[in-house]
Write an enzyme that holds these catalytic residues in place. Structure first.
Site, PDB file in Angstrom:
ATOM      1  N   LYS A  85       0.328  -1.035  -0.250  1.00 27.14           N
ATOM      2  CA  LYS A  85       0.102  -0.060   0.103  1.00 27.14           C
ATOM      3  C   LYS A  85       0.922   0.950  -0.153  1.00 27.14           C
ATOM      4  O   LYS A  85       1.563   1.442   0.789  1.00 27.14           O
ATOM      5  CB  LYS A  85      -0.897   0.003   1.643  1.00 27.14           C
ATOM      6  CG  LYS A  85      -2.588   0.952   0.895  1.00 27.14           C
ATOM      7  CD  LYS A  85      -3.252   0.611   2.649  1.00 27.14           C
ATOM      8  CE  LYS A  85      -4.370   0.521   2.358  1.00 27.14           C
ATOM      9  NZ  LYS A  85      -5.556   1.082   3.561  1.00 27.14           N
TER      10      LYS A  85
HETATM   11  O1  G3P Z   1      -9.600   2.614   4.186  1.00 28.58           O
HETATM   12  C1  G3P Z   1      -9.286   3.157   5.289  1.00 28.58           C
HETATM   13  C2  G3P Z   1     -10.021   2.964   5.921  1.00 28.58           C
HETATM   14  O2  G3P Z   1      -9.277   2.383   7.642  1.00 28.58           O
HETATM   15  C3  G3P Z   1     -10.080   4.668   7.034  1.00 28.58           C
HETATM   16  O3  G3P Z   1     -10.970   5.194   7.570  1.00 28.58           O
HETATM   17  O4  G3P Z   1     -12.647   5.559   8.859  1.00 28.58           O
HETATM   18  O5  G3P Z   1     -10.118   6.218   9.227  1.00 28.58           O
HETATM   19  O6  G3P Z   1     -11.624   7.376   6.888  1.00 28.58           O
HETATM   20  P1  G3P Z   1     -11.336   6.378   8.127  1.00 28.58           P
END
Ligand code: G3P
Length: 217
Positions: A85
């Site tokens: 990633k």
């Molecule tokens: O897939 C990316 C994710 O882990 C980020 O999620 O909720 O932190 O925006 P969030």
């Protein structure tokens, strides 16, 4: 559309795997830090649970460091399903180009525009990860970005998979599927929420109590 689970929590990964619905796992430095465990140890353990793409993120900001980290991850984890990633930036694109030339799969993360997705795909990314929830947080429609990228990739016949990331609700997942996403990476609590409907839950209770009343007769 495939489901990946977006977490580094092995207990949640085991539960989702047991449900039979996940095809892969995505992690990021925040999710790893949340577990308070060694990065390599966690990704190795995940590798023993899920037989599918597992995204592990590099933290270098220069291409050279990203490529070095990617090689180290492969050497230490020893899982051919590992997906490197890479954060979206010009150094990241350079790294994607190099890694894909070496046959490694990459997932370009923190995608917030179709322009970024086009560049990542041109560099040879296997996946792009547009962040739906974080766009919503800023008053933009994250799902519109998914539709836009899906439309462009279809029109241009670009062979790069779209992962709807930062999904926060069942509705995000449904809309990502409608928009033509290849994958939705979803936190465990959202996957669990998707199994429920009040009428399903009430119906199960009703069937059980009717059955009990029959056997009481
Ligand atoms: O897939 C990316 C994710 O882990 C980020 O999620 O909720 O932190 O925006 P969030």
């Amino acid at each position: 559309m495939q489901f990946f689970i977006d977490t580094a929590n092995v207990a949640d990964i085991r539960k989702a795997e047991a449900m039979g619905i996940i095809s892969g796992v995505t992690t990021n430095p925040t999710l790893i830090a949340r577990e308070g465990r060694d990065f390599i140890e966690v990704v190795k353990e995940i590798s023993g649970i899920v037989d599918g793409p597992i995204s592990a993120e590099v933290i270098s900001l220069e291409a050279e460091g990203m490529v070095r980290e990617a090689k180290e991850l492969f050497a230490k984890i020893g899982n051919p399903n590992l997906v490197i990633k890479i954060p979206m930036c010009s150094e990241g694109l350079k790294a994607v180009k190099e890694l894909s030339a070496m046959g490694m799969h990459t997932n370009v993360t923190l995608i917030f525009s179709a322009a970024q997705a086009l560049l990542a795909a041109a560099a040879g990314a296997t996946y792009v990860s547009p962040f739906v929830g974080r766009l919503d947080d800023y008053g933009y429609c994250g799902i519109d970005l998914i539709s836009e990228i899906a439309d462009i990739f279809r029109t241009q016949q670009i062979d790069c998979k779209i992962i709807a990331a930062s999904t926060r609700s069942p509705l995000h997942v449904i809309q990502a599927a409608q928009a033509g996403c290849d994958v939705a990476t979803v936190p465990y609590k959202v996957l669990e929420a998707m199994t429920h409907h009040p009428l399903t839950d009430r119906g199960i209770q009703q069937f059980l109590s009717d059955w009990d009343s029959l056997s009481a007769n």
